[in-house]
Write an enzyme that holds these catalytic residues in place. Structure first.
Site, PDB file in Angstrom:
ATOM      1  N   HIS A 185       0.802  -1.213   0.000  1.00 43.56           N
ATOM      2  CA  HIS A 185       0.000   0.000   0.000  1.00 43.56           C
ATOM      3  C   HIS A 185       0.847   1.282   0.000  1.00 43.56           C
ATOM      4  O   HIS A 185       0.628   2.195  -0.789  1.00 43.56           O
ATOM      5  CB  HIS A 185      -0.901  -0.063   1.235  1.00 43.56           C
ATOM      6  CG  HIS A 185      -2.162   0.669   1.073  1.00 43.56           C
ATOM      7  ND1 HIS A 185      -3.116   0.711   2.046  1.00 43.56           N
ATOM      8  CD2 HIS A 185      -2.616   1.429   0.082  1.00 43.56           C
ATOM      9  CE1 HIS A 185      -4.102   1.451   1.628  1.00 43.56           C
ATOM     10  NE2 HIS A 185      -3.830   1.896   0.443  1.00 43.56           N
ATOM     11  N   ARG A 243      -9.632   5.317  -3.000  1.00 41.75           N
ATOM     12  CA  ARG A 243      -9.516   4.409  -1.853  1.00 41.75           C
ATOM     13  C   ARG A 243      -9.886   5.206  -0.603  1.00 41.75           C
ATOM     14  O   ARG A 243      -9.499   6.370  -0.475  1.00 41.75           O
ATOM     15  CB  ARG A 243      -8.095   3.877  -1.727  1.00 41.75           C
ATOM     16  CG  ARG A 243      -7.668   2.939  -2.854  1.00 41.75           C
ATOM     17  CD  ARG A 243      -6.283   2.374  -2.574  1.00 41.75           C
ATOM     18  NE  ARG A 243      -5.916   1.293  -3.488  1.00 41.75           N
ATOM     19  CZ  ARG A 243      -5.166   1.454  -4.581  1.00 41.75           C
ATOM     20  NH1 ARG A 243      -4.720   2.657  -4.903  1.00 41.75           N
ATOM     21  NH2 ARG A 243      -4.868   0.426  -5.345  1.00 41.75           N
ATOM     22  N   ARG A 276     -14.678   3.922  -3.556  1.00 40.31           N
ATOM     23  CA  ARG A 276     -14.739   2.522  -3.131  1.00 40.31           C
ATOM     24  C   ARG A 276     -15.063   2.468  -1.648  1.00 40.31           C
ATOM     25  O   ARG A 276     -14.469   3.181  -0.844  1.00 40.31           O
ATOM     26  CB  ARG A 276     -13.412   1.826  -3.394  1.00 40.31           C
ATOM     27  CG  ARG A 276     -13.500   0.332  -3.046  1.00 40.31           C
ATOM     28  CD  ARG A 276     -12.248  -0.401  -3.386  1.00 40.31           C
ATOM     29  NE  ARG A 276     -11.158  -0.002  -2.521  1.00 40.31           N
ATOM     30  CZ  ARG A 276      -9.902  -0.422  -2.698  1.00 40.31           C
ATOM     31  NH1 ARG A 276      -9.608  -1.202  -3.704  1.00 40.31           N
ATOM     32  NH2 ARG A 276      -8.958  -0.037  -1.883  1.00 40.31           N
ATOM     33  N   GLU A 278     -11.958  -8.871  -8.246  1.00 36.23           N
ATOM     34  CA  GLU A 278     -10.625  -9.174  -7.727  1.00 36.23           C
ATOM     35  C   GLU A 278     -10.541 -10.590  -7.170  1.00 36.23           C
ATOM     36  O   GLU A 278      -9.485 -11.040  -6.762  1.00 36.23           O
ATOM     37  CB  GLU A 278     -10.168  -8.129  -6.708  1.00 36.23           C
ATOM     38  CG  GLU A 278     -11.184  -7.703  -5.700  1.00 36.23           C
ATOM     39  CD  GLU A 278     -10.782  -6.440  -4.919  1.00 36.23           C
ATOM     40  OE1 GLU A 278      -9.684  -5.915  -5.125  1.00 36.23           O
ATOM     41  OE2 GLU A 278     -11.598  -6.005  -4.091  1.00 36.23           O
ATOM     42  N   ASN A 325      -4.556  -6.127  -8.803  1.00 34.54           N
ATOM     43  CA  ASN A 325      -3.610  -6.442  -7.715  1.00 34.54           C
ATOM     44  C   ASN A 325      -4.119  -7.648  -6.929  1.00 34.54           C
ATOM     45  O   ASN A 325      -3.412  -8.617  -6.691  1.00 34.54           O
ATOM     46  CB  ASN A 325      -3.439  -5.250  -6.764  1.00 34.54           C
ATOM     47  CG  ASN A 325      -3.091  -3.974  -7.496  1.00 34.54           C
ATOM     48  OD1 ASN A 325      -2.566  -4.031  -8.594  1.00 34.54           O
ATOM     49  ND2 ASN A 325      -3.397  -2.836  -6.899  1.00 34.54           N
ATOM     50  N   ASP A 326      -5.372  -7.559  -6.528  1.00 34.10           N
ATOM     51  CA  ASP A 326      -5.920  -8.690  -5.775  1.00 34.10           C
ATOM     52  C   ASP A 326      -6.260  -9.865  -6.682  1.00 34.10           C
ATOM     53  O   ASP A 326      -6.129 -11.019  -6.282  1.00 34.10           O
ATOM     54  CB  ASP A 326      -7.145  -8.249  -4.970  1.00 34.10           C
ATOM     55  CG  ASP A 326      -6.711  -7.589  -3.679  1.00 34.10           C
ATOM     56  OD1 ASP A 326      -5.879  -8.174  -2.969  1.00 34.10           O
ATOM     57  OD2 ASP A 326      -7.170  -6.466  -3.393  1.00 34.10           O
ATOM     58  N   ARG A 379       0.480 -10.392  -1.852  1.00 35.25           N
ATOM     59  CA  ARG A 379       1.033  -9.276  -2.621  1.00 35.25           C
ATOM     60  C   ARG A 379       2.015  -8.424  -1.828  1.00 35.25           C
ATOM     61  O   ARG A 379       2.780  -7.657  -2.409  1.00 35.25           O
ATOM     62  CB  ARG A 379      -0.107  -8.398  -3.157  1.00 35.25           C
ATOM     63  CG  ARG A 379      -0.944  -7.817  -2.069  1.00 35.25           C
ATOM     64  CD  ARG A 379      -2.207  -7.201  -2.615  1.00 35.25           C
ATOM     65  NE  ARG A 379      -2.056  -5.792  -2.904  1.00 35.25           N
ATOM     66  CZ  ARG A 379      -3.072  -4.978  -3.124  1.00 35.25           C
ATOM     67  NH1 ARG A 379      -4.310  -5.452  -3.135  1.00 35.25           N
ATOM     68  NH2 ARG A 379      -2.884  -3.717  -3.358  1.00 35.25           N
ATOM     69  N   CYS A 431      -8.696  -0.966 -12.618  1.00 40.16           N
ATOM     70  CA  CYS A 431      -8.088   0.013 -11.707  1.00 40.16           C
ATOM     71  C   CYS A 431      -6.892  -0.549 -10.956  1.00 40.16           C
ATOM     72  O   CYS A 431      -6.301   0.130 -10.130  1.00 40.16           O
ATOM     73  CB  CYS A 431      -9.117   0.547 -10.722  1.00 40.16           C
ATOM     74  SG  CYS A 431      -9.710  -0.697  -9.570  1.00 40.16           S
TER      75      CYS A 431
HETATM   76  C1  PEP Z   1      -6.674  -4.067  -6.709  1.00 42.22           C
HETATM   77  O1  PEP Z   1      -6.813  -5.021  -5.931  1.00 42.22           O
HETATM   78  O2  PEP Z   1      -6.216  -4.198  -7.852  1.00 42.22           O
HETATM   79  C2  PEP Z   1      -7.038  -2.702  -6.308  1.00 42.22           C
HETATM   80  C3  PEP Z   1      -7.073  -1.723  -7.174  1.00 42.22           C
HETATM   81  O3  PEP Z   1      -7.336  -2.486  -5.010  1.00 42.22           O
HETATM   82  P1  PEP Z   1      -6.270  -2.399  -3.824  1.00 42.22           P
HETATM   83  O4  PEP Z   1      -4.898  -2.299  -4.458  1.00 42.22           O
HETATM   84  O5  PEP Z   1      -6.639  -1.191  -3.047  1.00 42.22           O
HETATM   85  O6  PEP Z   1      -6.502  -3.658  -3.088  1.00 42.22           O
HETATM   86 MG    MG Z   2      -7.963  -4.807  -4.148  1.00 45.05          MG
END
Ligand code: PEP
Ligand code: MG
Length: 572
Positions: free
Chosen positions: A193, A297, A332, A431, A454-455, A465, A502
């Site tokens: 993050h 976020r 979100r 995700e 990402n997720d 991650r 995203c």
């Molecule tokens: C993701 O999971 O790709 C995402 C955009 O959300 P975050 O990175 O906040 O989990």
């Molecule tokens: Mg995510």
């Protein structure tokens, strides 16, 4: 001429951004598993006692607010226990005794006090008491972080390079606002993050830089070369000069913008929006010509080292983001859990597979309803601009429940005479593979999808991650992840809804090129990535991207795709 680089000390990490910074090292060691004793002067006793009292007040207020909002579940019990520990007069007595009589600093006094209590519980042999150790450790770490913050956060000078084991995004923004110019973390992967936020702020950053806090001393002059993934301490004069020249050269040839055109050479249009979390990021959104905020976020509203935000404070925050931008703003809902909480609300063996995102929100109705109310309240003034996005959806039942909650809040506000946007679109983060695989069934229920790569990568590749040990396995353009994205686009098309991306993949050249080929027309990314992606997507006709995307699905590994992309990009 002086020999080049022989005196430089290089610390290697993973590149989590671009840019170079030269500055003074500031060490942040808030991961307080062990605190060394440090003596204070008699005249400092009062200040250290006051720091304890201030931290105690902050902790109490944070926990009381949490227990009010989290009253639906077992976490309230954990919080009550923690409250009792904080209010226990023995803790304060012991801490003050160490500060006053042994002339030791407040952080060490806290560390020693809690260690003593923890030892006693360990010796007691009682299982019930043993369970309390976790609470004590958590409060100890939080306390020490708070008293350290009081000393460190306020005193970061302009031009500092932060060297930390790990920091929260909120701490990072606070340092950035003080004028910090770079970040080095010992922990975390490139999509952790804080790394994402530092990229967004345009701060050079490296992560997984082993032993950085030990190898560098406070006040050292250091060079942070983010793209190369290195931190150089004690640089030789020649090294310093060459980096200074590179910084100057960059400043001259700065931000290449590709004004106005957001289409392939044969006219296929696309939109590039920004991912942000803090008000401090707004100038970058405007500077990089983002067409809106594709992902706002909101977790930092809950887990800063300042107090979590009330409904009215949330209204003010969303209002600032809307008034500071043009175009849509996709808010979100709180994605708490996994790596995204300052205070852990519950102890779980597998937090990333546990009580996270929508799962937590549906249990903690007050938290959810406050946020929905705040969003609807702002929407009256910004008709047609807000979208709501739900994180961590994995089954349809969650979609039905969140729709019900939204309808309830909508009706309440309407009957109270509050002006709202009655048609705020509802979208799902894709995700979790279960959603991608049944995209049509989920898509029928909502207005849009936003793919969180990402997720999606984390859950497809079974790779944490944030874990630096296995970050090589975090391959977000692995053919298996791309196949799930393709299925999502097909499901969304069939259901007649829009789909955007995203996750970090949208701001990656290989990823963005493939995504356009799959049919994605809306991309949301860190603001600084926008010019690079715009240039790439502007450079060719749509069919080239479609061919690349088709090929990407036929390949076996992410590495093969990287090699193929190199050829594709150079036109061979
Ligand atoms: C993701 O999971 O790709 C995402 C955009 O959300 P975050 O990175 O906040 O989990
Ligand atoms: Mg995510």
């Amino acid at each position: 001429m002086e020999a080049v680089n022989t005196n430089d000390i290089h610390i290697k990490g993973l590149s989590a951004g671009t840019g170079i910074a030269i500055g003074e090292a500031v060490l942040i060691i808030s991961d307080s598993k062990a605190v060394d004793p440090s003596f204070i002067k008699k005249k400092e006793v009062k200040k250290h006692k006051a720091q304890f009292s201030e931290a105690k007040e902050t902790l109490l207020s944070e926990l009381k607010l949490m227990s009010k909002e989290l009253k639906d579940s077992g976490s309230a019990e954990i919080i009550d226990t923690q409250l009792q520990i904080i209010e226990d007069p023995d803790v304060q007595k012991n801490v003050f005794d160490i500060i006053e009589n042994k002339l030791l600093s407040v952080d060490f006094a806290l560390y020693q006090t809690f260690s003593l209590f923890i030892e006693r519980l360990k010796e007691s042999g009682s299982e019930l008491f043993r369970q309390r150790i976790v609470d004590l450790e958590e409060i100890r770490d939080r306390y020490i972080a708070l008293v350290s913050d009081q000393e460190n956060i306020k005193s970061v000078k302009k031009g500092s390079i932060i060297i930390a084991r790990e920091i929260s995004p909120t701490e990072l923004v606070s340092f950035y606002e003080d004028g910090a110019v770079g970040l080095v973390m010992e922990k975390g992967g490139v999509t952790s993050h804080a790394a994402i936020i530092s990229k967004s702020l345009g701060l050079p950053c490296i992560v997984s830089a082993n032993n950085a806090t030990r190898e560098v001393e406070k006040g050292d002059q250091v060079i942070l070369d983010s793209a190369a993934g290195i931190l150089i301490s004690h640089p030789a004069k020649t090294t310093l000069k060459s980096y200074q020249e590179r910084i100057e050269a960059r400043a001259k040839g700065a931000v290449e913008k590709h004004d106005g055109v957001f289409a392939t050479t044969d006219g296929c249009e696309f939109k590039l929006l920004a991912n942000i979390e803090f008000e401090a990021e707004l100038p970058k959104v405007v500077e990089n010509d983002a067409k809106g905020v594709g992902l706002l976020r909101t977790e930092s509203l809950l887990f800063g080292h300042r107090l979590r935000k009330s409904e009215e404070e949330q209204v003010a925050f969303y209002g600032k983001i809307l008034s500071g931008t043009t175009g849509p703003v996709t808010i979100r809902l709180f994605d708490i859990g996994g790596d995204k909480s300052g205070i852990k609300v519950s102890k779980e063996a597998n937090p990333f597979l546990g009580w996270r995102g929508i799962r937590l929100l549906l249990d903690e109705k007050e938290l959810l309803r406050n946020q929905l109310r705040a969003i609807y309240k702002v929407s009256g003034e910004y008709q047609g601009r807000i979208k709501i996005l739900v994180p961590m959806i994995s089954v349809l039942d969650e979609v039905h429940k969140i729709k019900k909650e939204m309808e309830k809040i909508r009706q309440e506000l309407i009957s109270d005479g509050v002006e709202i946007d009655e048609k705020i679109p509802l979208g799902l983060m894709v995700e979790v593979p279960s959603v991608a695989l049944s995209a049509y069934q989920f898509g029928r229920e909502v207005d849009f999808f936003s793919i969180g790569t990402n997720d999606l990568t984390q859950y497809t590749m079974a790779v944490d991650r944030g874990n630096e040990r296995i970050c090589d396995l975090f391959q977000h353009y692995h053919p298996s992840v791309l196949k799930l994205i393709k299925l999502t686009v097909e499901g969304a098309d069939k259901a007649g809804i829009e789909v955007s991306v995203c996750g970090e993949l949208a701001g990656n050249k290989i990823g963005a090129a493939c995504l356009l080929g799959f049919g994605i027309r809306e991309f949301s990314m860190l603001p600084y990535s926008i010019p690079v992606i715009q240039e790439l997507l502007n450079s060719r006709p749509l069919k080239d991207f479609q061919e690349l995307a088709k090929k990407a699905l036929e390949l076996s590994t992410a590495k093969e795709l990287e090699e193929y992309f190199k050829m594709w990009e150079s036109g061979n």
